[in-house]
Write an enzyme that holds these catalytic residues in place. Structure first.
Site, PDB file in Angstrom:
ATOM      1  N   GLU A 129      51.030  32.860  36.358  1.00 50.95           N
ATOM      2  CA  GLU A 129      51.763  34.083  36.683  1.00 50.95           C
ATOM      3  C   GLU A 129      50.970  34.892  37.723  1.00 50.95           C
ATOM      4  OE1 GLU A 129      53.648  37.736  34.133  1.00 50.95           O
ATOM      5  OE2 GLU A 129      52.797  36.047  33.063  1.00 50.95           O
ATOM      6  N   HIS A 136      42.280  41.193  43.655  1.00 57.93           N
ATOM      7  CA  HIS A 136      43.527  41.925  43.858  1.00 57.93           C
ATOM      8  C   HIS A 136      43.193  43.397  44.101  1.00 57.93           C
ATOM      9  CE1 HIS A 136      47.749  42.867  43.574  1.00 57.93           C
ATOM     10  NE2 HIS A 136      47.448  43.847  42.752  1.00 57.93           N
ATOM     11  N   THR A 155      45.998  32.412  36.850  1.00 59.08           N
ATOM     12  CA  THR A 155      46.893  31.679  35.954  1.00 59.08           C
ATOM     13  C   THR A 155      48.234  31.540  36.678  1.00 59.08           C
ATOM     14  OG1 THR A 155      47.567  33.736  34.909  1.00 59.08           O
ATOM     15  CG2 THR A 155      45.774  32.537  33.849  1.00 59.08           C
ATOM     16  N   GLU A 191      35.690  46.091  46.828  1.00 61.00           N
ATOM     17  CA  GLU A 191      35.944  44.649  46.738  1.00 61.00           C
ATOM     18  C   GLU A 191      34.705  43.876  47.193  1.00 61.00           C
ATOM     19  OE1 GLU A 191      39.664  43.165  48.335  1.00 61.00           O
ATOM     20  OE2 GLU A 191      40.551  45.157  48.230  1.00 61.00           O
ATOM     21  N   GLY A 214      39.442  38.110  56.535  1.00 58.30           N
ATOM     22  CA  GLY A 214      38.329  37.447  55.852  1.00 58.30           C
ATOM     23  C   GLY A 214      37.113  38.321  55.589  1.00 58.30           C
TER      24      GLY A 214
HETATM   25  C1  GAR Z   1      42.006  42.332  50.305  1.00 51.73           C
HETATM   26  O1  GAR Z   1      42.217  43.711  50.159  1.00 51.73           O
HETATM   27  C2  GAR Z   1      42.457  41.596  49.068  1.00 51.73           C
HETATM   28  O2  GAR Z   1      42.223  42.297  47.882  1.00 51.73           O
HETATM   29  C3  GAR Z   1      43.933  41.467  49.316  1.00 51.73           C
HETATM   30  O3  GAR Z   1      44.033  41.138  50.676  1.00 51.73           O
HETATM   31  C4  GAR Z   1      42.944  41.759  51.374  1.00 51.73           C
HETATM   32  C5  GAR Z   1      42.260  40.697  52.213  1.00 51.73           C
HETATM   33  O4  GAR Z   1      41.315  41.282  53.056  1.00 51.73           O
HETATM   34  N1  GAR Z   1      44.509  40.467  48.483  1.00 51.73           N
HETATM   35  C6  GAR Z   1      45.744  40.534  48.000  1.00 51.73           C
HETATM   36  O5  GAR Z   1      46.494  41.454  48.248  1.00 51.73           O
HETATM   37  C7  GAR Z   1      46.138  39.374  47.094  1.00 51.73           C
HETATM   38  N2  GAR Z   1      47.277  39.722  46.328  1.00 51.73           N
HETATM   39  P1  GAR Z   1      40.190  40.395  53.721  1.00 51.73           P
HETATM   40  O6  GAR Z   1      40.919  39.242  54.433  1.00 51.73           O
HETATM   41  O7  GAR Z   1      39.517  41.286  54.701  1.00 51.73           O
HETATM   42  O8  GAR Z   1      39.275  39.891  52.653  1.00 51.73           O
END
Ligand code: GAR
Length: 217
Positions: A149, A115, A147, A180, A17
Site C-alpha cells: 500500500e 515521504h 509495503t 530528510e 536526487g
Molecule cells: C523528497 O522531498 C522526497 O521526500 C519526495 O520527493 C522529494 C525528492 O527530492 N518523495 C516523495 O514525495 C515520495 N512520495 P530529491 O530528489 O531532492 O531527493
C-alpha cells in the site's frame, strides 16, 4: 569498525536526487554499514543521475513511458538491473512510480522510502500544500519500510519541523527537505546494520533511544 560486510544499496530516484546525495555523503564514512552500488531512475533526464555519475557511481535509466501500461515488464527489467548489481537493500529517494505488489514482494523487508510528511498524515502528493491547508502546527518527514500500500509501512524514523506563520509550500518544503537529509542516512544506517527490527507494524532500533530516531527542529 564493524566486521560485517557492507550492505549493497541501490538507490532509485526520479528527480534532482538531493536525498541520494545525502546518502552518498554518509556512506563515505569508513564505518557506515552500507555502500551505494548503483543509482537508477525511471526518468532518463533525472538531474540526480548526472550527479551520481559525476560522483563515480554506476547509473541506469529505464524509461517507464516506453513500457506503456505494462508495469510488470518495467518492474521485471528494474528488478533485473538491481540483481545485476547484487543489491541487498533498495532505497527509494524521490522515486515517483507506484510499485506493484509483485515488485514489493521481491524486496519485502529490504526496501525503504522517504515521504515528505509525518505519516500516516498526508500520504500521496502535495503534502506541504495540504499541511498548510489543514493548519497543522507540526510537519515533517518519515522513513518507512515499503509495503504494497502506498506510503504505508513500518516507520523507521521521523523528523519534525514547525509550521510557521507566513509559510508558503516552498518554505515548508525546504524546511522538511533539510530534515530528510538528516534522517535518511541515519535510517539507512539502522537498517543496514541490522539494528532496525520490525515487530508487526513497529520498528525497534537496537541500542537506540527515542530521541536518536526522532528529530525535532
Ligand atoms: C523528497 O522531498 C522526497 O521526500 C519526495 O520527493 C522529494 C525528492 O527530492 N518523495 C516523495 O514525495 C515520495 N512520495 P530529491 O530528489 O531532492 O531527493
Amino acid at each position: 569498525m564493524s566486521t560485517q560486510p557492507k550492505k549493497r544499496v541501490g538507490v532509485l530516484i526520479s528527480g534532482r536526487g538531493s536525498n541520494m546525495l545525502s546518502l552518498i555523503e554518509a556512506a563515505k564514512a569508513p564505518d557506515y554499514p552500507a555502500e551505494i552500488v548503483v543509482v537508477g531512475s525511471n526518468r532518463p533526464d533525472a538531474q540526480g543521475l548526472e550527479r551520481a555519475a559525476a560522483e563515480g557511481f554506476a547509473t541506469f535509466a529505464l524509461d517507464h513511458r516506453l513500457y506503456g501500461k505494462d508495469r510488470e515488464a518495467f518492474e521485471q527489467d528494474l528488478h533485473a538491473k538491481l540483481t545485476e548489481h547484487n543489491v541487498d537493500l533498495l532505497v527509494l529517494a524521490g522515486f515517483l512510480r507506484l510499485l506493484t505488489p509483485w515488485f514489493v514482494n521481491q524486496w519485502q523487508g529490504r526496501m525503504i522510502n522517504i515521504h515528505p510528511a509525518l505519516l500516516p498524515s498526508f500520504p500521496g502528493l502535495h503534502t506541504h500544500e495540504r499541511a498548510l491547508k489543514e493548519g497543522v502546527r507540526i510537519h515533517g518527514a518519515t522513513v518507512h519500510f515499503v509495503t504494497a500500500e502506498m506510503d504505508v509501512g513500518p516507520i523507521i524514523s521521523q523528523g519534525v519541523v514547525p509550521v510557521l506563520d507566513g509559510d508558503n509550500p516552498e518554505d515548508l518544503a525546504a524546511r522538511v527537505l533539510a530534515v530528510e537529509h538528516q534522517i535518511y542516512p541515519k535510517a539507512l544506517e539502522a537498517v543496514a546494520s541490522g539494528k532496525a527490527k520490525t515487530e508487526g507494524f513497529r520498528v525497534k532500533i537496537e541500542g537506540s533511544t527515542p530521541s536518536k530516531e526522532t528529530f525535532i527542529y
